[in-house]
Design a protein around this motif. Structure first.
Motif, PDB file in Angstrom:
ATOM      1  N   ARG A   4       0.801  -1.221   0.000  1.00 19.08           N
ATOM      2  CA  ARG A   4       0.000   0.000   0.000  1.00 19.08           C
ATOM      3  C   ARG A   4       0.837   1.275   0.000  1.00 19.08           C
ATOM      4  O   ARG A   4       0.431   2.295  -0.546  1.00 19.08           O
ATOM      5  CB  ARG A   4      -0.923  -0.015   1.222  1.00 19.08           C
ATOM      6  N   TRP A   5       1.999   1.238   0.607  1.00 19.73           N
ATOM      7  CA  TRP A   5       2.804   2.439   0.760  1.00 19.73           C
ATOM      8  C   TRP A   5       3.931   2.542  -0.269  1.00 19.73           C
ATOM      9  O   TRP A   5       4.831   3.366  -0.122  1.00 19.73           O
ATOM     10  CB  TRP A   5       3.409   2.480   2.171  1.00 19.73           C
ATOM     11  N   ALA A   6       3.892   1.750  -1.316  1.00 16.07           N
ATOM     12  CA  ALA A   6       5.005   1.709  -2.267  1.00 16.07           C
ATOM     13  C   ALA A   6       5.318   3.073  -2.875  1.00 16.07           C
ATOM     14  O   ALA A   6       6.479   3.490  -2.926  1.00 16.07           O
ATOM     15  CB  ALA A   6       4.727   0.686  -3.362  1.00 16.07           C
ATOM     16  N   GLU A   7       4.317   3.782  -3.343  1.00 15.21           N
ATOM     17  CA  GLU A   7       4.577   5.081  -3.967  1.00 15.21           C
ATOM     18  C   GLU A   7       5.070   6.096  -2.941  1.00 15.21           C
ATOM     19  O   GLU A   7       5.909   6.939  -3.251  1.00 15.21           O
ATOM     20  CB  GLU A   7       3.340   5.583  -4.703  1.00 15.21           C
ATOM     21  N   TYR A   8       4.546   6.017  -1.725  1.00 19.59           N
ATOM     22  CA  TYR A   8       5.011   6.902  -0.660  1.00 19.59           C
ATOM     23  C   TYR A   8       6.489   6.638  -0.371  1.00 19.59           C
ATOM     24  O   TYR A   8       7.302   7.567  -0.281  1.00 19.59           O
ATOM     25  CB  TYR A   8       4.161   6.680   0.601  1.00 19.59           C
ATOM     26  N   ASP A   9       6.843   5.364  -0.237  1.00 17.32           N
ATOM     27  CA  ASP A   9       8.238   5.005   0.022  1.00 17.32           C
ATOM     28  C   ASP A   9       9.142   5.454  -1.122  1.00 17.32           C
ATOM     29  O   ASP A   9      10.261   5.925  -0.895  1.00 17.32           O
ATOM     30  CB  ASP A   9       8.379   3.503   0.234  1.00 17.32           C
ATOM     31  N   LEU A  10       8.665   5.303  -2.345  1.00 14.01           N
ATOM     32  CA  LEU A  10       9.458   5.744  -3.498  1.00 14.01           C
ATOM     33  C   LEU A  10       9.674   7.251  -3.442  1.00 14.01           C
ATOM     34  O   LEU A  10      10.778   7.736  -3.698  1.00 14.01           O
ATOM     35  CB  LEU A  10       8.780   5.345  -4.810  1.00 14.01           C
ATOM     36  N   GLY A  11       8.626   7.993  -3.093  1.00 12.97           N
ATOM     37  CA  GLY A  11       8.769   9.440  -2.976  1.00 12.97           C
ATOM     38  C   GLY A  11       9.827   9.828  -1.951  1.00 12.97           C
ATOM     39  O   GLY A  11      10.626  10.749  -2.172  1.00 12.97           O
ATOM     40  N   GLN A  12       9.836   9.121  -0.828  1.00  6.88           N
ATOM     41  CA  GLN A  12      10.858   9.398   0.183  1.00  6.88           C
ATOM     42  C   GLN A  12      12.255   9.059  -0.349  1.00  6.88           C
ATOM     43  O   GLN A  12      13.217   9.793  -0.089  1.00  6.88           O
ATOM     44  CB  GLN A  12      10.582   8.594   1.454  1.00  6.88           C
ATOM     45  N   ALA A  13      12.360   7.968  -1.072  1.00 10.27           N
ATOM     46  CA  ALA A  13      13.664   7.577  -1.612  1.00 10.27           C
ATOM     47  C   ALA A  13      14.181   8.631  -2.590  1.00 10.27           C
ATOM     48  O   ALA A  13      15.356   9.007  -2.546  1.00 10.27           O
ATOM     49  CB  ALA A  13      13.557   6.212  -2.294  1.00 10.27           C
ATOM     50  N   ILE A  14      13.310   9.135  -3.454  1.00  7.52           N
ATOM     51  CA  ILE A  14      13.729  10.157  -4.415  1.00  7.52           C
ATOM     52  C   ILE A  14      14.052  11.465  -3.687  1.00  7.52           C
ATOM     53  O   ILE A  14      14.971  12.189  -4.076  1.00  7.52           O
ATOM     54  CB  ILE A  14      12.661  10.354  -5.510  1.00  7.52           C
ATOM     55  N   ALA A  15      13.308  11.776  -2.628  1.00  3.82           N
ATOM     56  CA  ALA A  15      13.628  12.970  -1.842  1.00  3.82           C
ATOM     57  C   ALA A  15      15.028  12.848  -1.235  1.00  3.82           C
ATOM     58  O   ALA A  15      15.816  13.804  -1.257  1.00  3.82           O
ATOM     59  CB  ALA A  15      12.589  13.191  -0.753  1.00  3.82           C
ATOM     60  N   HIS A  16      15.364  11.676  -0.708  1.00  3.87           N
ATOM     61  CA  HIS A  16      16.707  11.467  -0.162  1.00  3.87           C
ATOM     62  C   HIS A  16      17.760  11.619  -1.263  1.00  3.87           C
ATOM     63  O   HIS A  16      18.804  12.243  -1.052  1.00  3.87           O
ATOM     64  CB  HIS A  16      16.809  10.077   0.478  1.00  3.87           C
ATOM     65  N   LEU A  17      17.493  11.046  -2.424  1.00  4.51           N
ATOM     66  CA  LEU A  17      18.409  11.173  -3.554  1.00  4.51           C
ATOM     67  C   LEU A  17      18.595  12.648  -3.902  1.00  4.51           C
ATOM     68  O   LEU A  17      19.719  13.102  -4.138  1.00  4.51           O
ATOM     69  CB  LEU A  17      17.856  10.395  -4.756  1.00  4.51           C
ATOM     70  N   SER A  18      17.506  13.411  -3.900  1.00  8.33           N
ATOM     71  CA  SER A  18      17.566  14.834  -4.265  1.00  8.33           C
ATOM     72  C   SER A  18      18.424  15.633  -3.296  1.00  8.33           C
ATOM     73  O   SER A  18      19.242  16.465  -3.705  1.00  8.33           O
ATOM     74  CB  SER A  18      16.156  15.432  -4.290  1.00  8.33           C
ATOM     75  N   VAL A  19      18.231  15.388  -2.002  1.00  7.54           N
ATOM     76  CA  VAL A  19      19.008  16.116  -0.996  1.00  7.54           C
ATOM     77  C   VAL A  19      20.485  15.728  -1.090  1.00  7.54           C
ATOM     78  O   VAL A  19      21.372  16.578  -1.011  1.00  7.54           O
ATOM     79  CB  VAL A  19      18.446  15.869   0.414  1.00  7.54           C
TER      80      VAL A  19
END
Length: 195
Positions: free
Chosen positions: A108-123
């Motif tokens: 259920r949280w796959a897209e949310y987790d992906l968003g966090q992963a990309i945010a970490h990559l961005s920072v």
């Protein structure tokens, strides 16, 4: 026309970490800058260590550098507006949400987790002197077909990564967007309850 990074700093109503205030999403990438294996691996490592619901880590990535067939295949899936500038990036990373486990249990949280992963990559990218621009305008089915992804591996976003180039090289209407003032909705509009 050069863009001053100090001119792109967010004007915040409350102090935030400099790496967050300075982060922005350019389209004016330097078309000759390269990103090496070590740099790209550091960004993906930052993404790997993002929070994940139940530590399922339902995220996967396709990372391709400019000059490779994989990069060209990703660019071909972008809507025309994005193709014009993204082709200048040093690398493109496709963010994939794994929407179900091998037994069919939904993540259920796959897209949310992906968003966090990309945010970490961005920072991490900004910390390392790189810039990213996330892209939603692409054909997910074309990505899935080209790379042979399972139905539960859903391409959600593409992240362009590189160093700043000359904004004037973009031409219009991209140039106007590149140098426009940065704006966000007021905090009072976003926070429904603060008790």
């Amino acid at each position: 026309m050069s863009i001053s990074l100090s001119d792109r700093r967010a004007v915040t109503t409350h102090p935030i970490a400099e790496v967050l205030a300075e982060r922005w999403s350019p389209r004016s990438f330097n078309p000759s800058a390269q990103i090496d294996d070590a740099q790209l691996s550091v960004l993906l490592e930052a993404a790997r260590w993002a929070p994940s619901a139940s530590n399922l880590q339902p995220v996967r990535f396709i990372a391709a550098r400019r000059g490779t067939a994989e990069f060209d295949a990703i660019v071909a899936t972008l809507v025309g507006f994005n193709q014009v500038w993204a082709v200048r990036a040093s690398a493109l990373v496709v963010g994939i949400a794994v929407t179900a486990g091998q037994d069919g249990t939904p993540h259920r949280w796959a897209e949310y987790d992906l968003g966090q992963a990309i945010a970490h990559l961005s920072v991490q990218a900004h910390t390392d002197g790189l810039h990213v621009h996330q892209i939603g305008g692409f054909d997910p089915r074309a990505i899935a077909d080209h790379f042979g992804l399972a139905d539960t591996f859903v391409p959600v976003s593409i992240t362009a990564i590189g160093t700043l180039g000359e904004a004037a090289a973009l031409g219009e209407p991209y140039l106007s967007r590149e140098v426009a003032s940065r704006e966000r909705l007021p905090l009072d509009d976003l926070v429904l309850v603060l008790a």
